[in-house]
Design a protein around this motif. Structure first.
Motif, mmCIF file in Angstrom:
data_model
loop_
_atom_site.group_PDB
_atom_site.id
_atom_site.type_symbol
_atom_site.label_atom_id
_atom_site.label_comp_id
_atom_site.label_asym_id
_atom_site.label_seq_id
_atom_site.Cartn_x
_atom_site.Cartn_y
_atom_site.Cartn_z
ATOM 1 N N SER A 35 -7.151 -5.391 -9.412
ATOM 2 C CA SER A 35 -6.761 -5.483 -8.000
ATOM 3 C C SER A 35 -7.187 -6.820 -7.419
ATOM 4 C CB SER A 35 -7.396 -4.347 -7.193
ATOM 5 O OG SER A 35 -6.604 -3.196 -7.225
ATOM 6 N N ALA A 76 -6.486 0.021 2.767
ATOM 7 C CA ALA A 76 -7.105 0.257 1.462
ATOM 8 C C ALA A 76 -7.832 1.597 1.430
ATOM 9 C CB ALA A 76 -8.068 -0.879 1.128
ATOM 10 N N CYS A 238 -4.081 -4.873 -3.282
ATOM 11 C CA CYS A 238 -5.246 -4.036 -3.596
ATOM 12 C C CYS A 238 -4.858 -2.774 -4.352
ATOM 13 C CB CYS A 238 -6.009 -3.680 -2.326
ATOM 14 S SG CYS A 238 -5.107 -2.575 -1.190
ATOM 15 N N SER A 262 -11.809 -4.462 -3.880
ATOM 16 C CA SER A 262 -11.046 -5.719 -3.962
ATOM 17 C C SER A 262 -10.774 -6.287 -2.573
ATOM 18 C CB SER A 262 -9.725 -5.484 -4.708
ATOM 19 O OG SER A 262 -8.925 -4.528 -4.041
#
Length: 511
Positions: A35, A76, A238, A262
């Motif tokens: 990632s 994320a 990501c 990440s």
């Protein structure tokens, strides 16, 4: 201990309806690395730096980076929660199918859009690598490479990406792990070089408050918002950790960790690198008028001279090449996942794997598409940039699908994995939903005024064409063949879960 870990991950995959087909050779470092590598913080920041510099200047760059990083962190978190529940290779595509099985059209469109976006992202990365090489040649020798030569280098990079991905999971995992150290070490080298060697450093007032506007728009707020695109473009990727979930140990933990870690790492590293660039920039007009293939080369040259600018370009260029390779890793795994569910024609081809466990038909189709699109660069940089801008929008639209489901159908995530947001799940997904819609609109707005044929934002045409093609694919083919997830947990001869697990254990022990 190892066999128990692998068994637990495979049992989870079987519970989701899929027979384990890949050896689990990815460690935490490899999953986080893939990632991190896909985001390519040094490359995204360097390649898109001028976008923010000309649209808002240091003011827009600094504050835009932190605002966008915060919302990308929210995205994320939301994606990681879903990934923990469904740690499978299809990622965004599978999540949509699993959470809304009654809307196969939504899953089909997500899978196709995201697959094409990853192909275009890999193509963009390989052309950017070629542009870094061209800039290295120009800085070192003074010779300017033609578009044909740059496209030829891009072809070579596309083929190299195919070769690395054909070698398989171990090669990509090791490269991704190496990329983490390369990025950390490279950032240190770039920051120290710029801050130590730059003859005239800018003041804190310039770095945090200076406003620049080379867009022609009179609205200060709108110009700063246009600069946000640099941060969003840089931070995409990501979710790539999910594409290797079926090749990772304890995927229900490691894949979500890779997604979140990440973004956090990229936020911090990107901020350090950005501040070094802003303190070191010598002349913004010189960057705008540069003859170098990559504008950041002019910043390096003005700040640290010929020799050290070559070093800086080399650090970023190598990182760019590795980032492009992981995009083709993602696209090939997505095609495998789609083929597994009857989501693409000629599915048997895309389900084939070589002795290195690589779905090589998907890899080389990505390479072929990359080479074809690279040819467009020879004829028109405007057309090429429009195609690749559509990739960035496609990624955000792909993010939007599972987030939209989590907002409007919060009970759709029935099985919770080890990583969960609890009571914060809906507010975080709602904030992510608003930001994603805002960014998708921002991506298609004109970036220059007055708008003409040369400076028009053709991304709206490219993404519109891509969406239309996807809908045609659904009407002409998808609605007759694709019904959603096709469970493959039963063996080839109808064995049950226990028999399949016994077979997998034997294969793992031999490996």
């Amino acid at each position: 201990m190892e066999s128990n870990t692998v068994s637990a991950s495979d049992q989870r995959l079987l519970a989701l309806g899929y027979r384990p087909e890949f050896r689990r050779e990815m460690s935490l470092f490899g999953v986080v690395g893939i990632s991190f590598c896909a985001i390519g913080i040094l490359t995204g920041m360097s390649s898109a730096f001028q976008t923010g510099l000309f649209s808002g200047g240091p003011l827009g760059l600094f504050w835009g980076w932190n605002v966008c990083s915060l919302f990308m962190f929210f995205i994320a978190l939301g994606l990681a929660e879903i990934c923990s529940s469904y740690p499978t290779m299809g990622g965004l595509y599978f999540w949509v199918c699993k959470m809304k099985p009654d809307l196969p059209f939504l899953g089909f469109c997500t899978g196709w859009l995201y697959t094409v976006a990853m192909m275009f992202t890999g193509t963009s990365g390989n052309l950017s690598t070629a542009l870094y090489i061209a800039s290295l040649v120009e800085v070192g020798t003074g010779k300017t490479l033609s578009r044909v030569k740059i496209a030829a280098i891009a072809w070579g990079m596309n083929i190299l990406s195919g070769v690395v991905n054909t070698i398989g999971t171990k090669a990509v995992g090791r490269m991704s792990a190496f990329n983490v150290w390369w990025t950390l070490g490279g950032t240190l080298v770039l920051v120290v070089t710029l801050l130590v060697k730059t003859p005239t450093k800018n003041t804190a007032g310039f770095v945090f408050t200076d406003f620049e506007n080379f867009t022609g728009w009179s609205s200060r707020g709108f110009v700063v918002l246009l600069g946000f695109l640099q941060a969003v473009y840089t931070l995409e990727g990501c979710e790539t950790a999910a594409q290797v979930a079926e090749e990772a140990k304890r995927a229900e933990i490691l894949a979500p960790a890779g997604i979140v870690a990440s973004i956090v790492g990229s936020w911090i590293i990107g901020l350090a690198y950005m501040l070094a660039l802003l303190f070191s920039v010598q002349s913004i007009p010189a960057i705008q008028q540069t003859s170098y293939a990559i504008p950041i080369a002019q910043l390096f040259f003005d700040a640290v001279g010929k020799r050290l600018s070559i070093l800086c370009l080399l650090v970023v260029g190598v990182s760019q090449g590795m980032a492009a390779i992981t995009a083709f890793t993602a696209s090939s795994r997505l095609m495998y996942a789609l083929a597994r569910d009857n989501g693409v024609p000629a599915r048997a081809l895309f389900l084939r794997k070589n002795k290195w466990q690589a779905p090589y038909y998907g890899v080389w189709l990505s390479v072929f598409v990359g080479c074809i699109i690279s040819c467009a660069y020879i004829g028109s940089t405007i057309a090429f940039n429009a195609i690749l801008s559509s990739a960035a929008i496609s990624v955000m639209l792909s993010y939007l699908q599972p987030i939209l489901i989590r907002v409007f159908w919060p009970s759709s995530l029935r099985d919770r994995g080890p990583f969960t947001l609890g009571k914060w799940s809906w507010p975080i997904n709602f904030a992510s939903f608003l930001f994603t819609v805002f960014v998708c609109v921002l991506f298609i707005l004109p970036t220059a005024h007055p708008t003409n044929a040369q400076n028009m934002n053709y991304a709206v045409v490219a993404i519109g064409g891509l969406i239309v093609c996807t809908m045609i694919a659904w009407v002409a083919w998808g609605r007759f063949h694709f019904t959603g997830i096709v469970e493959t947990a039963l063996g080839d001869h109808g064995e049950g879960t226990a028999e399949v697990m016994e077979e997998i254990t034997k294969v793992d022990s031999k490996s």
